[in-house]
Write a protein that holds these residues in place. Structure first.
Motif, PDB file in Angstrom:
ATOM      1  N   SER A 118       0.835  -1.195   0.000  1.00 37.99           N
ATOM      2  CA  SER A 118       0.000   0.000   0.000  1.00 37.99           C
ATOM      3  C   SER A 118       0.871   1.247   0.000  1.00 37.99           C
ATOM      4  N   VAL A 119       0.445   2.248  -0.762  1.00 39.75           N
ATOM      5  CA  VAL A 119       1.103   3.554  -0.773  1.00 39.75           C
ATOM      6  C   VAL A 119       0.039   4.638  -0.800  1.00 39.75           C
ATOM      7  N   SER A 120       0.432   5.818  -0.340  1.00 39.42           N
ATOM      8  CA  SER A 120      -0.409   7.005  -0.454  1.00 39.42           C
ATOM      9  C   SER A 120       0.345   8.009  -1.307  1.00 39.42           C
ATOM     10  N   ILE A 121      -0.317   8.562  -2.318  1.00 35.98           N
ATOM     11  CA  ILE A 121       0.361   9.440  -3.274  1.00 35.98           C
ATOM     12  C   ILE A 121      -0.350  10.782  -3.316  1.00 35.98           C
ATOM     13  N   LYS A 122       0.396  11.852  -3.091  1.00 37.02           N
ATOM     14  CA  LYS A 122      -0.135  13.209  -3.223  1.00 37.02           C
ATOM     15  C   LYS A 122       0.529  13.853  -4.431  1.00 37.02           C
ATOM     16  N   LEU A 123      -0.296  14.382  -5.339  1.00 38.26           N
ATOM     17  CA  LEU A 123       0.179  15.048  -6.549  1.00 38.26           C
ATOM     18  C   LEU A 123      -0.365  16.466  -6.575  1.00 38.26           C
ATOM     19  N   SER A 124       0.476  17.400  -6.980  1.00 36.36           N
ATOM     20  CA  SER A 124       0.028  18.797  -7.066  1.00 36.36           C
ATOM     21  C   SER A 124       0.173  19.294  -8.495  1.00 36.36           C
ATOM     22  N   SER A 125      -0.683  20.264  -8.842  1.00 37.22           N
ATOM     23  CA  SER A 125      -0.637  20.836 -10.191  1.00 37.22           C
ATOM     24  C   SER A 125       0.641  21.614 -10.442  1.00 37.22           C
ATOM     25  N   SER A 126       1.355  21.980  -9.380  1.00 39.03           N
ATOM     26  CA  SER A 126       2.622  22.697  -9.540  1.00 39.03           C
ATOM     27  C   SER A 126       3.776  21.761  -9.891  1.00 39.03           C
ATOM     28  N   GLY A 127       3.492  20.457  -9.977  1.00 43.91           N
ATOM     29  CA  GLY A 127       4.528  19.510 -10.345  1.00 43.91           C
ATOM     30  C   GLY A 127       5.303  18.987  -9.157  1.00 43.91           C
ATOM     31  N   ARG A 128       4.602  18.532  -8.130  1.00 43.16           N
ATOM     32  CA  ARG A 128       5.220  17.932  -6.943  1.00 43.16           C
ATOM     33  C   ARG A 128       4.547  16.589  -6.667  1.00 43.16           C
ATOM     34  N   MET A 129       5.302  15.676  -6.076  1.00 43.61           N
ATOM     35  CA  MET A 129       4.752  14.369  -5.699  1.00 43.61           C
ATOM     36  C   MET A 129       5.317  13.952  -4.351  1.00 43.61           C
ATOM     37  N   ARG A 130       4.450  13.379  -3.535  1.00 42.43           N
ATOM     38  CA  ARG A 130       4.823  12.787  -2.248  1.00 42.43           C
ATOM     39  C   ARG A 130       4.286  11.362  -2.226  1.00 42.43           C
ATOM     40  N   TYR A 131       5.188  10.404  -2.294  1.00 48.86           N
ATOM     41  CA  TYR A 131       4.864   8.986  -2.449  1.00 48.86           C
ATOM     42  C   TYR A 131       5.222   8.296  -1.131  1.00 48.86           C
ATOM     43  N   THR A 132       4.218   7.960  -0.310  1.00 51.60           N
ATOM     44  CA  THR A 132       4.433   7.470   1.051  1.00 51.60           C
ATOM     45  C   THR A 132       4.133   5.980   1.137  1.00 51.60           C
ATOM     46  N   LEU A 133       5.082   5.216   1.656  1.00 54.08           N
ATOM     47  CA  LEU A 133       4.889   3.779   1.844  1.00 54.08           C
ATOM     48  C   LEU A 133       3.991   3.549   3.056  1.00 54.08           C
ATOM     49  N   LYS A 134       2.950   2.755   2.880  1.00 53.21           N
ATOM     50  CA  LYS A 134       1.971   2.519   3.941  1.00 53.21           C
ATOM     51  C   LYS A 134       1.890   1.053   4.347  1.00 53.21           C
ATOM     52  N   SER A 135       2.935   0.297   4.086  1.00 55.17           N
ATOM     53  CA  SER A 135       2.908  -1.130   4.368  1.00 55.17           C
ATOM     54  C   SER A 135       4.261  -1.580   4.877  1.00 55.17           C
ATOM     55  N   ASN A 136       4.274  -2.629   5.666  1.00 54.33           N
ATOM     56  CA  ASN A 136       5.538  -3.192   6.130  1.00 54.33           C
ATOM     57  C   ASN A 136       6.117  -4.190   5.140  1.00 54.33           C
ATOM     58  N   ALA A 137       5.506  -4.311   3.963  1.00 51.16           N
ATOM     59  CA  ALA A 137       6.007  -5.255   2.964  1.00 51.16           C
ATOM     60  C   ALA A 137       7.237  -4.730   2.229  1.00 51.16           C
ATOM     61  N   PHE A 138       7.515  -3.433   2.349  1.00 52.87           N
ATOM     62  CA  PHE A 138       8.668  -2.858   1.673  1.00 52.87           C
ATOM     63  C   PHE A 138       9.943  -3.139   2.466  1.00 52.87           C
ATOM     64  N   ARG A 139      11.085  -2.938   1.818  1.00 50.96           N
ATOM     65  CA  ARG A 139      12.366  -3.072   2.496  1.00 50.96           C
ATOM     66  C   ARG A 139      12.706  -1.812   3.278  1.00 50.96           C
ATOM     67  N   LEU A 140      11.775  -0.889   3.322  1.00 51.51           N
ATOM     68  CA  LEU A 140      11.916   0.359   4.061  1.00 51.51           C
ATOM     69  C   LEU A 140      10.771   0.464   5.064  1.00 51.51           C
ATOM     70  N   PRO A 141      10.968   1.184   6.182  1.00 47.74           N
ATOM     71  CA  PRO A 141       9.900   1.282   7.180  1.00 47.74           C
ATOM     72  C   PRO A 141       8.646   1.945   6.620  1.00 47.74           C
ATOM     73  N   SER A 142       7.506   1.560   7.145  1.00 47.12           N
ATOM     74  CA  SER A 142       6.250   2.217   6.789  1.00 47.12           C
ATOM     75  C   SER A 142       6.351   3.713   7.111  1.00 47.12           C
ATOM     76  N   GLU A 143       5.760   4.548   6.273  1.00 50.69           N
ATOM     77  CA  GLU A 143       5.765   6.009   6.336  1.00 50.69           C
ATOM     78  C   GLU A 143       7.038   6.625   5.734  1.00 50.69           C
ATOM     79  N   THR A 144       7.955   5.809   5.229  1.00 54.82           N
ATOM     80  CA  THR A 144       9.063   6.366   4.448  1.00 54.82           C
ATOM     81  C   THR A 144       8.498   6.979   3.176  1.00 54.82           C
ATOM     82  N   GLU A 145       9.113   8.069   2.703  1.00 54.63           N
ATOM     83  CA  GLU A 145       8.566   8.798   1.558  1.00 54.63           C
ATOM     84  C   GLU A 145       9.576   8.933   0.432  1.00 54.63           C
ATOM     85  N   LEU A 146       9.043   9.016  -0.774  1.00 50.92           N
ATOM     86  CA  LEU A 146       9.778   9.492  -1.942  1.00 50.92           C
ATOM     87  C   LEU A 146       9.134  10.804  -2.360  1.00 50.92           C
ATOM     88  N   ARG A 147       9.939  11.865  -2.427  1.00 54.43           N
ATOM     89  CA  ARG A 147       9.412  13.150  -2.869  1.00 54.43           C
ATOM     90  C   ARG A 147      10.117  13.556  -4.156  1.00 54.43           C
TER      91      ARG A 147
END
Length: 293
Positions: A1-30
């Motif tokens: 699971s992920v949560s993705i926020k996109l803005s019309s100004s050209g920004r993205m916040r991609y948040t991991l919402k699961s412990n299935a990743f190799r990174l902790p939950s709530e880690t983000e890619l911006r």
């Protein structure tokens, strides 16, 4: 699971919402327009590091930030679709690394959708400045297929409009965060399910008539990975944990009985054929022989 926020100004916040990743939950890619690559933000928002273009595949699969060489993909239009009540189109992108079927539709988020498209394309080692990621469309469905077999899906399951997004929520990097050179967040627990969930995979214990092997644990399943990449292990098709190369992971809570065990990497590539084991047991995934030895 992920949560993705996109803005019309050209920004993205991609948040991991699961412990299935190799990174902790709530880690983000911006990410933001005008800069290729991403910012990896720790789950507590206090630290971040830079990820150059081509690093996402190694990050998700191997837990490293090594860059994969990117190539220009072959892009083919497959036809019109309807997604989220919007007319869109399906594209096929292919590289030597993999094949991507991508459904996109305009969703009034300006250039933000391009950043999500680039993230998905990077998983097949495609250059971000490709024709599929132009315009003001948003990916809603993606299917990845790999030359060595296997695959994985990306699916948008809910959409919402957020008129109250603040600039700080989408700042790249986050304000007041500290740059970490060459570091990554600590890895989470490699066992993905609780012992209660694991015990529910069977209604009752079915002890074997044969005594367990000498190398078997007293209870549960010991997963041993002798391959050269991290592998996720599945019991009856349910992902239960992962193990780094040449390490082992103990999965407790399982009721005794027979299970089908298989493995694959995080992106579903290189799936191994299922093998029947009787728990308690030690399951060893062997690596391919080295032709140079």
């Amino acid at each position: 699971s992920v949560s993705i926020k996109l803005s019309s100004s050209g920004r993205m916040r991609y948040t991991l919402k699961s412990n299935a990743f190799r990174l902790p939950s709530e880690t983000e890619l911006r990410s933001k327009q005008g800069i290729l690559g991403h910012v990896l933000v720790w789950s507590d928002r206090t630290d971040y590091r830079i990820l150059g273009p081509g690093t996402l595949r190694a990050l998700f699969v191997e837990g490293r930030a090594d860059a994969t060489p990117l190539v220009r993909p072959k892009v083919r239009l497959l036809g019109a679709i309807t997604a989220a009540a919007q007319p869109g189109e399906r594209l096929e992108l292919s590289t030597p690394t993999g094949r991507l079927l991508l459904d996109q539709a305009p969703l009034s988020v300006g250039l933000g959708g391009q950043l999500l498209c680039r993230l998905l394309c990077e998983l097949i080692a495609a250059r971000p400045d490709n024709d599929a990621c132009e315009g003001e469309r948003v990916p809603l469905h993606a299917e990845f297929q790999w030359p060595e077999g296997g695959g994985i899906f990306f699916e948008v399951t809910a959409l919402a409009t957020r008129p109250d997004l603040s600039a700080d929520e989408l700042s790249v990097p986050p304000s007041h965060a500290t740059l970490k050179l060459g570091e990554l967040p600590p890895e989470p627990d490699p066992v993905l399910l609780s012992e209660t969930s694991l015990s529910s995979l069977r209604r009752r214990a079915v002890p074997s008539r044969e005594p367990p092997k000498k190398d078997a644990p007293l209870s549960g399943l010991l997963l041993v990975n002798h391959s050269e990449i991290p592998r996720y292990f599945l019991l009856d098709g349910v992902a239960v944990g992962w193990a780094r190369p040449h390490t082992e992971t103990k999965v407790g809570g399982l009721l005794s009985g027979r299970y089908l065990v298989s493995s694959e990497d995080f992106l579903g590539a290189q799936p191994s054929p299922p093998v029947t084991v009787t728990v308690p047991a030690r399951f060893v995934l062997s690596g391919e022989p080295d032709a140079g030895r």
